[in-house]
Design an enzyme around this catalytic site. Structure first.
Site, PDB file in Angstrom:
ATOM      1  N   LYS A   1       0.836  -1.209   0.000  1.00 22.62           N
ATOM      2  CA  LYS A   1       0.000   0.000   0.000  1.00 22.62           C
ATOM      3  C   LYS A   1       0.870   1.258   0.000  1.00 22.62           C
ATOM      4  CE  LYS A   1      -3.763  -2.477   2.224  1.00 22.62           C
ATOM      5  NZ  LYS A   1      -4.436  -2.850   3.469  1.00 22.62           N
TER       6      LYS A   1
ATOM      7  N   GLN B   1      -4.157  -1.707   9.814  1.00 24.02           N
ATOM      8  CA  GLN B   1      -4.148  -3.010   9.139  1.00 24.02           C
ATOM      9  C   GLN B   1      -4.725  -4.103  10.043  1.00 24.02           C
ATOM     10  OE1 GLN B   1      -3.176  -3.580   5.864  1.00 24.02           O
ATOM     11  NE2 GLN B   1      -3.841  -5.687   6.156  1.00 24.02           N
TER      12      GLN B   1
ATOM     13  N   ASP C   1     -10.530   3.041   4.497  1.00 23.44           N
ATOM     14  CA  ASP C   1     -10.838   1.609   4.326  1.00 23.44           C
ATOM     15  C   ASP C   1     -12.348   1.412   4.180  1.00 23.44           C
ATOM     16  OD1 ASP C   1      -8.832  -0.249   4.063  1.00 23.44           O
ATOM     17  OD2 ASP C   1      -8.405  -0.383   6.200  1.00 23.44           O
TER      18      ASP C   1
END
Ligand code: NAP
Length: 292
Positions: free
Chosen positions: A55, A99, A122
């Site tokens: 990412k 994460q 997200d």
């Protein structure tokens, strides 16, 4: 037997990332700084580190600033929540992700709820999920949104089709079922959402014009479960030991590609299908956050 075409997430992702890079340049020239994404990694999980590093690298490639915040496995829930609060307030930051999975002693739901919806790139915060359900502007969860973009890129017909989604997780299956049933393109499907309690799954999947496999079981979907001419999107990703490879493993999805692909009109492979699109969606959300 159909002649299948690939839903190539690498190619589609590259095209979208070129647009995102242009958008980032425009924002930078307009307001003096470009998009900035932070990623928080707690603990030493190797797969999580690989995902986060991918990412960060993707951010650099499209001209975003990125910050990787690594915290030890021993980080307490309070410490992490405190860090989230700081990131919420950071004016130099457009969006951030924590994460998953988190170490067992940290409640991931609490952390998700603590992230301000404005920076929740997200798309996991209940406010963003609610906005998605109501069709209001917000951040869509990255993997389902990436799949939608993949279907759009290849002009796959969806209206009136029967879409079967296998898996009802909050990050993939459930939002996927909502996006495919909304009154939009891609969408307007009649959706069946299957899970581990679903009875006679193969009878259902054989009725699917569009089959989205997100159950997390290697090569679970076999040719006898798929209708001729179906569109198949494989979300699963698994490392399988393979002594013939230098790395000692190969990647497979939830679909047995070699036997299923010949029956399909379109199929998203693993690797190179959904994976690259997930990161692209995260970049899109971050650009959107910065443009707001
Ligand atoms: P998850 O949270 O483990 O959810 C799996 C879902 O599948 C659950 O709803 C479960 O049902 C259902 N399921 C399990 N076994 C089943 C069976 N035999 N028949 C029907 N349904 C079954 O998984 P996830 O986070 O959604 O991820 C799914 C897969 O996608 C994993 O392989 C993951 O690594 C991959 N993934 C890939 C990306 C990407 O970018 N490529 C992103 C996210 C996830 P219950 O609810 O009844 O337990």
């Amino acid at each position: 037997m159909a002649t299948y075409q690939l839903l190539d997430g690498k190619r589609c992702g590259d095209a979208l990332r070129a647009e995102i890079a242009k958008g980032a340049l425009e924002v930078r020239s307009g307001r003096g700084r470009g998009p900035h994404l932070a990623a928080v990694l707690v603990g030493n999980d190797g797969a999580s580190r690989t995902y986060v590093e991918a990412k960060v690298k993707a951010c650099e490639e499209v001209g975003f600033r990125s910050s990787l915040i690594t915290l030890p496995e021993t980080t307490t829930e309070d410490d992490l929540l405190h860090r989230v609060k700081q990131l919420n307030k950071d004016k130099e930051l457009d969006g951030f992700i924590v994460q998953l999975p988190l170490p067992e002693h940290i409640d991931a739901d609490k952390v998700t709820l603590a992230i301000t919806p404005d920076k929740d790139v997200d798309g996991f915060h209940p406010e963003n999920i609610g906005r998605m359900v109501l069709g209001l502007p917000g951040f869509l969860p990255a993997t389902p949104s990436g799949i939608v973009e993949l279907l759009r890129h290849y002009h796959v017909e969806t209206a009136g089709k029967h879409c079967v989604v296998i898996g009802r997780s909050h990050i993939v299956g459930t939002p996927m079922s909502i996006l495919m049933s909304r009154n939009a393109y891609p969408g307007n499907c009649t959706v069946t959402l299957a899970h581990s309690r679903t009875k006679d799954l193969p009878t259902l999947t054989r009725q699917a014009d569009i089959l989205i496999a997100a159950l997390g079981k290697p090569e679970f979907v076999t040719a006898d479960m798929v209708k001729d001419g179906a569109v198949v999107v494989d979300v699963g990703i698994h490392r399988i030991a393979d002594a013939a490879r230098k790395s000692g493993f190969r990647l497979v999805g939830d679909v047995k590609f070699d036997e299923v692909a010949p029956k399909c009109s379109w199929i998203a492979p693993v690797p190179g299908g959904v994976g690259p699109m997930t990161i692209t969606s995260l970049l899109l959300n971050t650009l959107k956050a910065c443009q707001r």
